[in-house]
Design a protein around this motif. Structure first.
Motif, short mmCIF file in Angstrom:
data_model
loop_
_atom_site.label_atom_id
_atom_site.label_comp_id
_atom_site.label_asym_id
_atom_site.label_seq_id
_atom_site.Cartn_x
_atom_site.Cartn_y
_atom_site.Cartn_z
N LEU A 51 24.86 34.07 58.30
CA LEU A 51 26.12 33.44 57.93
C LEU A 51 26.04 32.96 56.48
CD1 LEU A 51 26.71 31.23 61.11
CD2 LEU A 51 27.70 33.47 60.60
N THR A 52 27.16 33.04 55.78
CA THR A 52 27.25 32.56 54.41
C THR A 52 27.95 31.21 54.42
OG1 THR A 52 27.40 34.83 53.60
CG2 THR A 52 28.12 33.11 52.10
N GLN A 53 27.51 30.32 53.54
CA GLN A 53 28.15 29.01 53.47
C GLN A 53 29.28 29.06 52.44
OE1 GLN A 53 25.91 25.49 52.11
NE2 GLN A 53 26.69 24.45 53.93
N TYR A 54 30.45 28.57 52.87
CA TYR A 54 31.62 28.49 52.00
C TYR A 54 32.06 27.04 51.88
CZ TYR A 54 31.94 33.52 52.52
OH TYR A 54 31.66 34.86 52.50
N GLU A 55 32.75 26.77 50.78
CA GLU A 55 33.26 25.43 50.53
C GLU A 55 34.78 25.51 50.49
OE1 GLU A 55 31.05 22.40 47.96
OE2 GLU A 55 32.61 23.19 46.64
N LEU A 56 35.44 24.82 51.41
CA LEU A 56 36.90 24.74 51.40
C LEU A 56 37.29 23.51 50.60
CD1 LEU A 56 36.37 26.51 54.01
CD2 LEU A 56 38.55 25.62 54.78
N GLN A 57 38.02 23.74 49.52
CA GLN A 57 38.53 22.64 48.72
C GLN A 57 39.79 22.13 49.41
OE1 GLN A 57 36.84 21.49 46.09
NE2 GLN A 57 35.37 23.14 46.30
N THR A 58 39.83 20.85 49.75
CA THR A 58 40.99 20.28 50.42
C THR A 58 41.57 19.15 49.59
OG1 THR A 58 39.67 18.69 51.68
CG2 THR A 58 40.07 20.83 52.71
N LEU A 59 42.88 19.02 49.66
CA LEU A 59 43.56 17.92 49.00
C LEU A 59 43.66 16.78 50.01
CD1 LEU A 59 45.06 16.88 46.50
CD2 LEU A 59 47.16 17.81 47.52
N PHE A 60 43.01 15.67 49.70
CA PHE A 60 42.95 14.49 50.55
C PHE A 60 44.16 13.61 50.23
CE2 PHE A 60 41.77 10.00 50.72
CZ PHE A 60 41.19 9.86 51.97
N LEU A 61 45.01 13.40 51.23
CA LEU A 61 46.17 12.52 51.07
C LEU A 61 45.94 11.26 51.91
CD1 LEU A 61 48.99 15.19 51.34
CD2 LEU A 61 48.02 14.18 49.27
N PRO A 62 45.72 10.11 51.25
CA PRO A 62 45.41 8.89 52.00
C PRO A 62 46.60 8.43 52.85
CG PRO A 62 45.48 8.45 49.63
CD PRO A 62 45.75 9.90 49.82
N GLU A 67 45.21 1.09 50.01
CA GLU A 67 45.01 0.65 48.62
C GLU A 67 43.65 1.06 48.06
OE1 GLU A 67 47.32 -1.30 46.85
OE2 GLU A 67 48.76 -1.09 48.49
N ARG A 68 42.70 1.41 48.95
CA ARG A 68 41.34 1.70 48.51
C ARG A 68 41.14 3.15 48.06
NH1 ARG A 68 37.68 0.03 53.34
NH2 ARG A 68 36.81 1.95 52.55
N HIS A 69 41.94 4.08 48.59
CA HIS A 69 41.73 5.49 48.30
C HIS A 69 42.88 6.08 47.52
CE1 HIS A 69 39.33 4.66 51.98
NE2 HIS A 69 38.42 5.30 51.27
N THR A 70 42.59 7.14 46.78
CA THR A 70 43.61 7.85 46.02
C THR A 70 43.58 9.33 46.43
OG1 THR A 70 42.08 8.32 44.22
CG2 THR A 70 43.39 6.30 44.03
N VAL A 71 44.59 10.05 46.03
CA VAL A 71 44.62 11.49 46.27
C VAL A 71 43.41 12.10 45.56
CG1 VAL A 71 45.90 13.61 45.80
CG2 VAL A 71 47.12 11.54 46.47
N ALA A 72 42.70 12.99 46.25
CA ALA A 72 41.49 13.58 45.67
C ALA A 72 41.24 14.96 46.27
CB ALA A 72 40.29 12.68 45.95
N ILE A 73 40.45 15.76 45.57
CA ILE A 73 39.98 17.03 46.11
C ILE A 73 38.66 16.74 46.83
CG2 ILE A 73 39.09 19.32 45.57
CD1 ILE A 73 42.08 19.15 45.22
N VAL A 74 38.60 17.12 48.11
CA VAL A 74 37.40 16.89 48.92
C VAL A 74 36.88 18.24 49.41
CG1 VAL A 74 36.51 15.84 51.04
CG2 VAL A 74 38.20 14.61 49.66
N PRO A 75 35.66 18.61 49.00
CA PRO A 75 35.08 19.88 49.48
C PRO A 75 34.46 19.71 50.86
CG PRO A 75 33.63 18.86 47.87
CD PRO A 75 34.83 17.97 47.99
N VAL A 76 34.73 20.67 51.75
CA VAL A 76 34.17 20.67 53.10
C VAL A 76 33.46 22.00 53.29
CG1 VAL A 76 34.65 20.47 55.56
CG2 VAL A 76 36.06 19.20 53.92
N LYS A 77 32.17 21.96 53.65
CA LYS A 77 31.37 23.18 53.79
C LYS A 77 31.41 23.70 55.21
CE LYS A 77 28.45 22.11 49.91
NZ LYS A 77 27.18 21.63 49.43
N VAL A 78 31.55 25.03 55.34
CA VAL A 78 31.54 25.71 56.63
C VAL A 78 30.70 26.99 56.49
CG1 VAL A 78 33.79 24.84 57.37
CG2 VAL A 78 33.65 27.01 56.16
N TRP A 79 30.13 27.46 57.61
CA TRP A 79 29.37 28.70 57.66
C TRP A 79 30.25 29.77 58.29
CZ3 TRP A 79 24.68 29.06 55.37
CH2 TRP A 79 24.01 27.88 55.08
#
Length: 120
Positions: A51-62, A67-79
């Motif tokens: 299996l190859t590992q891939y990174e899904l770039q996700t847009l995180f919407l709080p 008040e603590r978090h902002t919109v951000a790109i969060v990478p999530v790794k999957v095989w």
């Protein structure tokens, strides 16, 4: 004592529900995770058990009112055997999502991984 993945802290993956992290995670892009070979000075896809590992770039919407978090790109790794196909800017739900705290060389952070993902 060093861990086999190169870190120096003793952290284990923590199972999480994606719905508890954000109001939505939107799929944005997929890239292959690469490893670097010091000896040959080359990069190659990270492969394990066929299996190859891939990174899904996700847009995180709080959550609204967070008040603590902002919109951000969060990478999530999957095989996966093949490069995952995503619907861009569409909600994504991860299967068995985990977060792993890490600390190395005076820096620390969080690494996200999952066994798979679903999109409508």
């Amino acid at each position: 004592m060093a861990r086999k993945n190169g870190g120096y802290a003793d952290f284990s993956p923590i199972p999480v529900n994606g719905a508890t992290l954000a109001s939505q995670l939107l799929a944005e892009d997929v890239t292959v995770v690469e490893t670097y070979d010091d000896e040959t000075k080359t990069r190659s896809p990270k492969v394990k058990d066929g299996l190859t590992q891939y990174e899904l770039q996700t847009l995180f919407l709080p959550f609204e009112g967070d008040e603590r978090h902002t919109v951000a790109i969060v990478p999530v790794k999957v095989w996966s055997k093949t490069k995952p196909t995503i619907k861009t800017n569409a909600p994504v739900a991860f299967v068995n999502m985990k977060v792993t705290p890490w600390a190395m060389n005076g820096q620390s952070g969080l690494s996200y991984s999952a066994d798979g993902f679903k999109q409508d």
